[in-house]
Each structure stands twice: as structure tokens, then as C-alpha cells.
Write an enzyme that holds these catalytic residues in place. Structure first.
Site, mmCIF file in Angstrom:
data_model
loop_
_atom_site.group_PDB
_atom_site.id
_atom_site.type_symbol
_atom_site.label_atom_id
_atom_site.label_comp_id
_atom_site.label_asym_id
_atom_site.label_seq_id
_atom_site.Cartn_x
_atom_site.Cartn_y
_atom_site.Cartn_z
ATOM 1 N N ARG A 45 0.855 -1.185 0.000
ATOM 2 C CA ARG A 45 0.000 0.000 0.000
ATOM 3 C C ARG A 45 0.893 1.237 0.000
ATOM 4 O O ARG A 45 2.108 1.129 0.116
ATOM 5 C CB ARG A 45 -1.040 -0.007 1.138
ATOM 6 C CG ARG A 45 -0.679 -0.671 2.426
ATOM 7 C CD ARG A 45 0.360 0.012 3.266
ATOM 8 N NE ARG A 45 0.161 1.435 3.396
ATOM 9 C CZ ARG A 45 1.116 2.314 3.648
ATOM 10 N NH1 ARG A 45 2.379 1.897 3.797
ATOM 11 N NH2 ARG A 45 0.883 3.586 3.744
ATOM 12 N N GLY A 46 0.250 2.408 -0.117
ATOM 13 C CA GLY A 46 1.039 3.637 -0.247
ATOM 14 C C GLY A 46 1.166 3.959 -1.728
ATOM 15 O O GLY A 46 1.547 3.087 -2.531
ATOM 16 N N ARG A 88 -7.510 -0.290 -6.720
ATOM 17 C CA ARG A 88 -7.705 0.827 -5.771
ATOM 18 C C ARG A 88 -7.796 2.128 -6.590
ATOM 19 O O ARG A 88 -6.915 2.396 -7.413
ATOM 20 C CB ARG A 88 -6.560 0.889 -4.745
ATOM 21 C CG ARG A 88 -6.488 -0.365 -3.868
ATOM 22 C CD ARG A 88 -5.580 -0.150 -2.668
ATOM 23 N NE ARG A 88 -6.172 0.761 -1.705
ATOM 24 C CZ ARG A 88 -5.495 1.313 -0.689
ATOM 25 N NH1 ARG A 88 -4.220 1.055 -0.521
ATOM 26 N NH2 ARG A 88 -6.103 2.122 0.164
ATOM 27 N N ASP A 236 -1.899 10.806 -1.992
ATOM 28 C CA ASP A 236 -2.311 9.786 -2.967
ATOM 29 C C ASP A 236 -2.625 10.395 -4.324
ATOM 30 O O ASP A 236 -2.542 9.735 -5.352
ATOM 31 C CB ASP A 236 -3.519 9.013 -2.452
ATOM 32 C CG ASP A 236 -3.065 7.986 -1.443
ATOM 33 O OD1 ASP A 236 -2.807 8.367 -0.292
ATOM 34 O OD2 ASP A 236 -2.881 6.815 -1.843
HETATM 35 O O1 MRU Z 1 -4.516 3.178 2.213
HETATM 36 P P1 MRU Z 1 -3.038 3.358 2.095
HETATM 37 O O2 MRU Z 1 -2.271 2.797 3.233
HETATM 38 O O3 MRU Z 1 -2.527 2.920 0.746
HETATM 39 O O4 MRU Z 1 -2.855 4.927 2.168
HETATM 40 C C1 MRU Z 1 -1.574 5.460 2.122
HETATM 41 C C2 MRU Z 1 -1.522 6.929 2.306
HETATM 42 O O5 MRU Z 1 -2.523 7.593 2.460
HETATM 43 C C3 MRU Z 1 -0.167 7.574 2.193
HETATM 44 O O6 MRU Z 1 -0.078 8.686 3.020
HETATM 45 C C4 MRU Z 1 0.042 8.014 0.739
HETATM 46 O O7 MRU Z 1 -0.198 6.958 -0.141
HETATM 47 C C5 MRU Z 1 1.394 8.533 0.511
HETATM 48 S S1 MRU Z 1 2.591 7.273 0.575
HETATM 49 C C6 MRU Z 1 4.109 7.890 0.234
#
Ligand code: MRU
Length: 352
Positions: A45-46, A88, A236
Site C-alpha cells: 500500500r502507499g 484501488r 495519494d
Molecule cells: O490506504 P493506504 O495505506 O494505501 O494509504 C496510504 C496513504 O494515504 C499515504 O499517506 C500516501 O499513499 C502517501 S505514501 C508515500
């Protein structure tokens, strides 16, 4: 450096982020469908990590293909991209990676099929290396914004685990610490998936960076007590006007930072900037399984029959963002111009 994901001769290997911090285990995907599953299930994720995972998933799908002509391979590529694109919706890096792989295919389509496959694998590996380099560049630009000493609040995990390595927001913190700044990180636990307490804390403790985990409802009190000198988060998707979609709860932190006169910084690669989306109201927000809210570690926390909301992200309006740190430099308001200038520079560099 933490290996969030890597291309190996056996497949694409991911650290399983659903198991951290108690177990450090790895999952190896041998098909693109498995990569789509690990994206959906949050093993990876991220936003930047999702972009690289998408690229590697596509490369894996193409490598496994039995197509004998570029036309047949293209039909399979479209099918693979369709599956990965439905995992996603918010992190634009995923769609950026899909587009990049498709564009690469178009450049290559006159070549023999085996060469196309190999070149797409190389492209995915390049994305991985470029992401780490971008984060290090972001770190060197952003470190100057960090206080010489004091508390820095972050939300969710925008670290090595959310990228190919080093991190965006945590990359800025890491670079500041490497320069000798005495930073104490306050990590919001980040309900409901606990990316802050499980992942951010795990990687910062591993690096020896002093870190305090707080539950999400404590950040206002910490600011009021003067413990927070700056906030830095990831993103994101950043719309053309500078509105920032990031993990749910980021908007609350930005409002609190404004009230307390604390700078609120966003660190993200150019691949997170989406000039085709004019403002935050047009960013698709992923709604996740209500079970993430109703349970903690499998234990039910809500009565049956209650209604649940579980938006995974919120949008922080550009007016609350002090600056956006990218690998190409720092953007400040008015973001319509500063972001467009950085993206234009990025496109020029990439076409050289
Ligand atoms: O749902 P996730 O864990 O994928 O969300 C991640 C985030 O909101 C992070 O802050 C974002 O992707 C930036 S990661 C460098």
C-alpha cells in the site's frame, strides 16, 4: 534499506504489511492476478509503492503471456491493465504506472514479442529505481523545511513501506535527521488500518529515529502543548489546484495545524500530481470494507445494526497546504502555476 517490493527471478516479492509490526514475512506473486490481490488486500500500500507494484504486476503478466504476435500481446496487456486498474481508485500513481507501461509497449510494438516482454520488465525495474531516487531528492529539498530540533507530526505511513524505499514524508524526515537535525516524530496511529502505529513506528524505530505514537484524537492537544513544530504527510493524488487527497484524517490534522500556526507540508513525487483533475472534489475516494471500522485485530467494537462509513482518504484544500515537496523542487501557492511548472520540467527531462 527496507525492501518493500522487488523483482526477483521467482516473481514479485512483497513485505506483507498486513502482518507488521509483529511478523516480518514476505509474499511472492507469480501472476498479475496475485499482484492485483495483494494491492486490494493491503499487503502492499502507499501511492508510490502501488505505482511500482502495478508496473511489476503488468511486467509479470506480460512475461507469462503465450502471445506470439504484438497484436495478441497488446490484447493481453489491455486485460492485465484493466484488472490492475480496478484494484484501488484513489492513488493516481497506479494509473500513472499503467499509462507508462502502455506507452512503452507502443514504442516497442514493432519489435519481436520476446524483446517487448523483456523491455517491459526492464521498465518496471526502472520505475523501482527511479522511485527511490525521487524520494532521496525529495528528502534533500524538504529537509530544509524541517525544524533544527523539535516535534514533527506525520499521519499514516508515507515511508519506505509506502514507496520503493526511503519514503516521501519520512524521506524528508530521514534526510533532516541525516543532516543532524534533532527531530522527534509524532506518529498518528491512523485508524482504522493503523498504518501509523504499525508501519511508521516500525520503520522509524528500526532507524533509531525517536518516535512517539499518539491516537488520532490526540494531535490537537499535542499542538496546543507546543510539542509539534511542523507537520509532513504524503499524498495519494494532488489535483491541479493543489488540493491533496491523502489518508483519512489528514484534513483534520491540516485544520488543526492552521489553528495553531504550524506549517503543513506535503511530500510526493511528480507521479502523484494529477493535472487532469482540476480540484479535490473530482478525486475518486475509495470506500473500504466496514469491517475495518467495526473490528480491531478481529475483535468486534460496534453493536450489530449500526451504520458505518469507511472512506479511505480525505481531501485537504490547497489553502491549508504550506508547501508541496517534490523531487523536482518545492511548490508553493498559487499551486496551479507552481505544480504545472514542475510537471512541465519533469516531462521535458523524461523526454530527453
Ligand atoms: O490506504 P493506504 O495505506 O494505501 O494509504 C496510504 C496513504 O494515504 C499515504 O499517506 C500516501 O499513499 C502517501 S505514501 C508515500
Amino acid at each position: 534499506m527496507i525492501q518493500t517490493l522487488e523483482w526477483t527471478e521467482h516473481g514479485v516479492r512483497f513485505i506483507d504489511q498486513t502482518k507488521l509490526p509483529t511478523e516480518e514475512t514476505y509474499v511472492t506473486c507469480t501472476t498479475y492476478q496475485e499482484v492485483a490481490d495483494v494491492i486490494r488486500n493491503m499487503v502492499v500500500r502507499g501511492a508510490p509503492a502501488l505505482g511500482v507494484a502495478a508496473g511489476m504486476g503488468i511486467a509479470l503478466g506480460v512475461q507469462n503471456s503465450k502471445a506470439e504476435s504484438a497484436g495478441d500481446l497488446k490484447r493481453e496487456l489491455d486485460q492485465i491493465c484493466d484488472v490492475i486498474g480496478k484494484t484501488r481508485p484513489t492513488a493516481v500513481n497506479l494509473f500513472w504506472a499503467i499509462r507508462r507501461m502502455q506507452q512503452k509497449f507502443e514504442i516497442l510494438r514493432v519489435r519481436p514479442v520476446e524483446q517487448i516482454k523483456q523491455a517491459l520488465v526492464e521498465e518496471a525495474k526502472r520505475m523501482h529505481a527511479e522511485d527511490i531516487a525521487a524520494n532521496q531528492a525529495m528528502g534533500s529539498h524538504g529537509a530544509a523545511l524541517m525544524p533544527a530540533s523539535g516535534g514533527v507530526l506525520t499521519h499514516c505511513n508515507a515511508g519506505a513501506l509506502a514507496t520503493a524505499g526511503y519514503g516521501t514524508a519520512l524521506g524528508v524526515i530521514r534526510a533532516a535527521v541525516e543532516q543532524g537535525k534533532k527531530i522527534h516524530v509524532y506518529a498518528d496511529e491512523t485508524r482504522p488500518f493503523l498504518q501509523g502505529s504499525r508501519l511508521t513506528a516500525w520503520e522509524l524505530v528500526k532507524d533509531g529515529i525517536p518516535t512517539t505514537v499518539i491516537s488520532d484524537n490526540m494531535s490537537g492537544a499535542m499542538m496546543r502543548q507546543g510539542k509539534i513544530a511542523a507537520v509532513v504527510v504524503g499524498a495519494d493524488r494532488i489535483a491541479a489546484n493543489g488540493d491533496v487527497a491523502n489518508k483519512i484524517g489528514t484534513y483534520t490534522v491540516a485544520v488543526l495545524a492552521k489553528e495553531h500556526g504550524i506549517p503543513f507540508y506535503v511530500a510526493a513525487p511528480i507521479s502523484t500530481v494529477d493535472l487532469e483533475t482540476p480540484d479535490g472534489s473530482k478525486i475518486p475516494i475509495e470506500q473500504r470494507n466496514p469491517a475495518e471500522v467495526t473490528t480491531i485485530a478481529g475483535k468486534v467494537m460496534t453493536p450489530e445494526g449500526v451504520q458505518i462509513e469507511n472512506p479511505a482518504f480525505d481531501v485537504t484544500p490547497a489553502k491549508l497546504v504550506t508547501a508541496i515537496v517534490t523531487e523536482r523542487g518545492i511548490a508553493r501557492a498559487p499551486y496551479e502555476k507552481s505544480l504545472a511548472d514542475l510537471v512541465r520540467d519533469f516531462a521535458n527531462v523524461n523526454s530527453c
